[in-house]
Design a protein around this motif. Structure first.
Motif, short mmCIF file in Angstrom:
data_model
loop_
_atom_site.label_atom_id
_atom_site.label_comp_id
_atom_site.label_asym_id
_atom_site.label_seq_id
_atom_site.Cartn_x
_atom_site.Cartn_y
_atom_site.Cartn_z
N TYR A 2 0.79 -1.23 0.00
CA TYR A 2 0.00 0.00 0.00
C TYR A 2 0.82 1.27 0.00
CZ TYR A 2 -3.31 3.61 1.28
OH TYR A 2 -4.05 4.76 1.28
N ASP A 3 1.76 1.38 0.93
CA ASP A 3 2.42 2.67 1.14
C ASP A 3 3.92 2.49 1.31
OD1 ASP A 3 2.61 1.54 3.65
OD2 ASP A 3 1.20 2.93 4.61
N SER A 4 4.59 3.60 1.68
CA SER A 4 6.05 3.56 1.76
C SER A 4 6.54 2.59 2.84
CB SER A 4 6.60 4.96 2.02
OG SER A 4 6.06 5.51 3.21
N LYS A 5 5.83 2.50 3.96
CA LYS A 5 6.24 1.58 5.02
C LYS A 5 6.21 0.14 4.53
CE LYS A 5 5.43 0.37 9.86
NZ LYS A 5 4.66 0.66 11.10
N GLN A 6 5.14 -0.24 3.86
CA GLN A 6 5.03 -1.59 3.33
C GLN A 6 6.04 -1.82 2.20
OE1 GLN A 6 1.02 -2.88 2.47
NE2 GLN A 6 0.19 -1.90 4.31
N LEU A 7 6.28 -0.79 1.40
CA LEU A 7 7.23 -0.88 0.30
C LEU A 7 8.65 -1.15 0.81
CD1 LEU A 7 7.55 -0.37 -2.86
CD2 LEU A 7 8.26 1.93 -2.20
N HIS A 17 -0.55 5.40 -8.56
CA HIS A 17 -1.73 5.44 -7.70
C HIS A 17 -1.42 4.93 -6.29
CE1 HIS A 17 -1.71 1.37 -9.22
NE2 HIS A 17 -2.84 1.02 -8.67
N MET A 18 -0.13 4.81 -5.96
CA MET A 18 0.30 4.50 -4.59
C MET A 18 0.60 5.80 -3.84
SD MET A 18 2.90 1.29 -5.23
CE MET A 18 3.42 1.18 -3.51
N PRO A 19 0.34 5.84 -2.52
CA PRO A 19 0.70 7.03 -1.72
C PRO A 19 2.19 7.02 -1.38
CG PRO A 19 -0.38 5.42 -0.32
CD PRO A 19 -0.41 4.86 -1.71
N THR A 20 3.02 6.99 -2.41
CA THR A 20 4.48 7.01 -2.27
C THR A 20 5.03 7.98 -3.29
OG1 THR A 20 4.59 5.11 -3.77
CG2 THR A 20 4.69 4.63 -1.44
N GLN A 41 9.10 9.68 -5.07
CA GLN A 41 10.49 9.38 -5.40
C GLN A 41 11.39 9.36 -4.15
OE1 GLN A 41 10.46 8.73 -8.56
NE2 GLN A 41 12.57 8.11 -8.90
N ASN A 42 11.06 10.15 -3.16
CA ASN A 42 11.84 10.11 -1.93
C ASN A 42 11.80 8.73 -1.28
OD1 ASN A 42 12.83 12.77 -1.83
ND2 ASN A 42 10.90 13.54 -1.00
N ASP A 43 10.65 8.07 -1.37
CA ASP A 43 10.50 6.75 -0.76
C ASP A 43 11.40 5.72 -1.43
OD1 ASP A 43 8.49 7.52 1.12
OD2 ASP A 43 7.02 7.48 -0.49
N ILE A 44 11.44 5.73 -2.77
CA ILE A 44 12.28 4.71 -3.41
C ILE A 44 13.76 5.08 -3.36
CG2 ILE A 44 10.44 3.81 -4.86
CD1 ILE A 44 11.68 5.25 -7.23
N GLU A 45 14.07 6.37 -3.21
CA GLU A 45 15.47 6.73 -2.96
C GLU A 45 15.91 6.19 -1.60
OE1 GLU A 45 15.93 10.92 -3.43
OE2 GLU A 45 15.46 10.88 -5.57
N LEU A 46 15.03 6.30 -0.61
CA LEU A 46 15.35 5.75 0.71
C LEU A 46 15.48 4.24 0.64
CD1 LEU A 46 15.71 5.97 3.76
CD2 LEU A 46 13.21 6.04 3.99
N LEU A 47 14.54 3.58 -0.04
CA LEU A 47 14.62 2.13 -0.17
C LEU A 47 15.91 1.73 -0.88
CD1 LEU A 47 13.55 -0.75 -0.07
CD2 LEU A 47 12.17 -0.26 -2.10
N SER A 48 16.29 2.46 -1.91
CA SER A 48 17.52 2.13 -2.64
C SER A 48 18.74 2.22 -1.74
CB SER A 48 17.68 3.08 -3.83
OG SER A 48 16.60 2.97 -4.72
N MET A 49 18.79 3.24 -0.89
CA MET A 49 19.92 3.37 0.03
C MET A 49 19.96 2.21 1.02
SD MET A 49 21.73 5.92 -0.80
CE MET A 49 22.72 5.90 0.68
#
Length: 453
Positions: free
Chosen positions: A336-341, A368-371, A373-381
């Motif tokens: 659903y969101d950045s936490k789950q991602l 259509h997700m509540p995420t 680019q900042n979220d996937i940059e964090l995930l990438s790190m």
């Protein structure tokens, strides 16, 4: 086998190992959609408590899809190293977790033990880990594989260059590919998702990518992500590529929804070993994604992390060069969101490593997700620190064909510099020769296509 526990004066009892695994999962919208998630945080803690006391043997003997009903279950069970399994069968999930996280336990030791673990066991131990546990444990394991070059070596973060085009236009593909190369993308593979899945289109793009590889003497691999049967027919017609791609699933029923069988994957592997252009011996590339089985009603009431693990159990049978989870591509119905991602990405890379796979991740999301680019940059790190073998490189991180957001060429370069990681050795030397890479970061000619043209 005890499937109940008591917390705060209330007894929690579960029907099966499958239900314990589902209820012990961190919250995912896909499990909620399937009506198998824990109904409260306390129930989730209770399920984790029960799970922690189950043994490797008990989870092996209770696969989430029965042995007699599913070819993937049979493959996972029959592939197990029985000698290694006997050494660990009486360990509880809690004991296995503690051993993996022990600072004296090396990545080599973990990889050896993994040969005796079924996918349900690996899923189970991941459910007892926090995010930092997953990062720490995942970073211990470096799994190498060789196609034309070698992935998984220490200190390396590789990148798949993904030059997708909405009409497979050759000029557009070439432009994206050369731009990506100039920013250091493409050492894992230059791999394109075709807009049209036909044999003629696959051959045309294969030819383009192979021509680029040979013209500029690039030490890498090429791949077109059309259906496995399309690629096999292209090989029969005399075309060449290095890697055979296919999306896979964690149950035979879900795999069938992709139009794929276990025997078909083995036939394709043998064809690419015999007729493909790679040196090998690792010539397969698989993609996965949590909840793919739920989307085809083929999850058998099992949770999405466990079904994802079963994808990895299937993948390891074919000794692939690359495996990656497309972690946010399924959308908010499943993650659903950045936490789950963030959680899903870390789970998948750890679980892939524990299966002995050279694991990558497409850190991505749909619009259509509540995420963002900042979220996937964090995930990438986080993934870079978790030992992720490779990530994606797209023009500006925007896939104009598949219509989703991922990581861009610049993102991969920045992550490499921040984490002191580098491209694969031969590719790094190729980049340095052209001034695209210097002293551990982008060089003076980065982004300058005239160097190639």
């Amino acid at each position: 086998m005890v499937l109940k526990t008591r917390l705060y004066g209330k007894t929690y009892e579960f029907d099966s190992v499958k239900q314990v695994l589902a209820k012990a999962s961190e919250l995912k919208s896909g499990d909620c959609l399937a009506n198998i998630a824990a109904e409260s945080k306390l129930e989730r803690v209770a399920a984790k408590t029960v799970l922690s006391e189950l043994t490797v043997k008990e989870l092996r003997e209770n696969p989430v899809v029965p042995y007699e009903a599913d070819a993937i279950t049979r493959l996972i069970q029959d592939d197990l190293d029985e000698e290694v399994y006997r050494k660990v069968q009486n360990l509880s999930m809690a004991e296995l977790r503690e051993w993996i996280l022990d600072s004296r336990t090396t990545g080599e030791m973990i990889t050896e033990i993994s040969k005796g673990l079924t996918s349900e066991v690996i899923s189970g131990v991941s459910k007892l880990m926090g995010n930092m546990d997953l990062i720490y444990a995942g970073s211990k394991m470096r799994i190498t594989a060789k196609c034309n070059t070698t992935i998984g070596e220490e200190g390396v973060l590789a990148c798949r260059l993904q030059p997708n085009h909405p009409t497979d236009d050759v000029k557009g593909v070439i432009a994206s590919t050369l731009e990506g190369l100039s920013y250091g993308a493409g050492d894992a593979v230059i791999g394109l998702n075709p807009a049209i899945d036909t044999v003629d289109s696959t051959i045309a793009i294969w030819n383009v990518l192979e021509e680029i590889k040979h013209k500029y003497e690039i030490p890498t691999q090429t791949c077109v992500l059309s259906h496995v049967t399309t690629q096999m027919e292209a090989l029969r017609r005399g075309a060449k590529a290095d890697l055979c791609f296919q999306s896979i699933a964690g149950s035979e029923k879900a795999l069938d929804a992709f139009g794929v069988t276990i025997s078909m994957l083995e036939e394709a592997r043998q064809m690419f070993l015999e007729k493909g252009s790679a040196k090998g011996p690792n010539v397969m590339y698989f993609e996965t994604g949590q909840a793919a089985e739920l989307s085809s009603d083929a999850h058998f009431n099992a949770d999405q992390v466990t079904m994802e693990c079963r994808c990895y159990g299937l993948a390891r049978h074919y000794k692939p060069f690359l495996v990656n989870t497309v972690v946010g591509f399924m959308g908010p119905e499943y993650i659903y969101d950045s936490k789950q991602l963030l959680r899903a990405g870390l789970e998948d890379v750890f679980n892939g490593h524990l299966h002995g796979l050279p694991m990558g991740c497409d850190a991505c999301y749909t619009n259509h997700m509540p995420t963002d680019q900042n979220d996937i940059e964090l995930l990438s790190m986080l993934l870079a620190n978790a030992g992720c073998h490779f990530m994606m490189g797209l023009p500006q991180g925007d896939d104009v064909m598949l219509m989703y957001q991922s990581t861009g060429y610049h993102d991969i370069a920045a992550i490499r510099e921040i984490t002191k990681k580098r491209p694969m050795k031969e590719f790094e030397q190729w980049l340095e020769k052209r001034g695209f890479w210097e002293n551990g970061h982008l060089g003076r000619h980065a982004g300058d296509l005239s160097v190639l043209l």
